[in-house]
Design an enzyme around this catalytic site. Structure first.
Site, PDB file in Angstrom:
ATOM      1  N   CYS A   1       0.832  -1.211   0.000  1.00 12.57           N
ATOM      2  CA  CYS A   1       0.000   0.000   0.000  1.00 12.57           C
ATOM      3  C   CYS A   1       0.872   1.270   0.000  1.00 12.57           C
ATOM      4  O   CYS A   1       1.573   1.533   0.972  1.00 12.57           O
ATOM      5  CB  CYS A   1      -0.896  -0.040   1.242  1.00 12.57           C
ATOM      6  SG  CYS A   1      -1.690   1.503   1.666  1.00 12.57           S
TER       7      CYS A   1
ATOM      8  N   CYS B   1       0.192   3.599   2.923  1.00 13.42           N
ATOM      9  CA  CYS B   1       0.735   3.069   4.176  1.00 13.42           C
ATOM     10  C   CYS B   1       2.230   3.383   4.261  1.00 13.42           C
ATOM     11  O   CYS B   1       2.736   3.784   5.313  1.00 13.42           O
ATOM     12  CB  CYS B   1       0.512   1.565   4.256  1.00 13.42           C
ATOM     13  SG  CYS B   1      -1.226   1.069   4.160  1.00 13.42           S
TER      14      CYS B   1
END
Length: 106
Positions: free
Chosen positions: A30, A33
């Site tokens: 991600c 993230c």
């Protein structure tokens, strides 16, 4: 920050029953993230009253579904077993946004 897999239980009610916890849902693939991850040690230090728990969404997909985590990175906060707040969406989060969210819970 300890990973959820390092705890003796993955039952959220059991894990969070004693104290304040921030579950940080993320995944290695991600990009959003990866964006917030370098800021997490500073956030942890600033909010020392919380235990931060790194939850790999892919390893704990059933937990993510149970808690209705629809986007990552996401934060779910508990105080002695009770959910007291969540910052759950698909948006990229900045350090300031996470801090503002945690401040709003005080």
């Amino acid at each position: 920050m300890k990973k959820l897999s390092e705890y003796s239980t993955t039952d959220v009610a059991e894990l969070t029953k004693d104290g304040k916890y921030v579950l940080f849902f993320q995944a290695g693939w991600c990009p959003d993230c990866t964006f917030i991850k370098p800021e997490m040690p500073a956030i942890e230090q600033e909010y020392g009253e919380y235990q931060f728990v790194d939850v790999d969404r892919d390893k704990f997909i059933d937990l993510a579904k149970e808690l209705k985590i629809m986007g990552i990175p996401s934060f779910v906060v508990y105080d002695h077993g009770q959910e007291i707040g969540r910052l759950v969406n698909k948006d990229r989060k900045t350090k300031a946004e996470v801090e503002s969210f945690l401040d709003s819970l005080a």
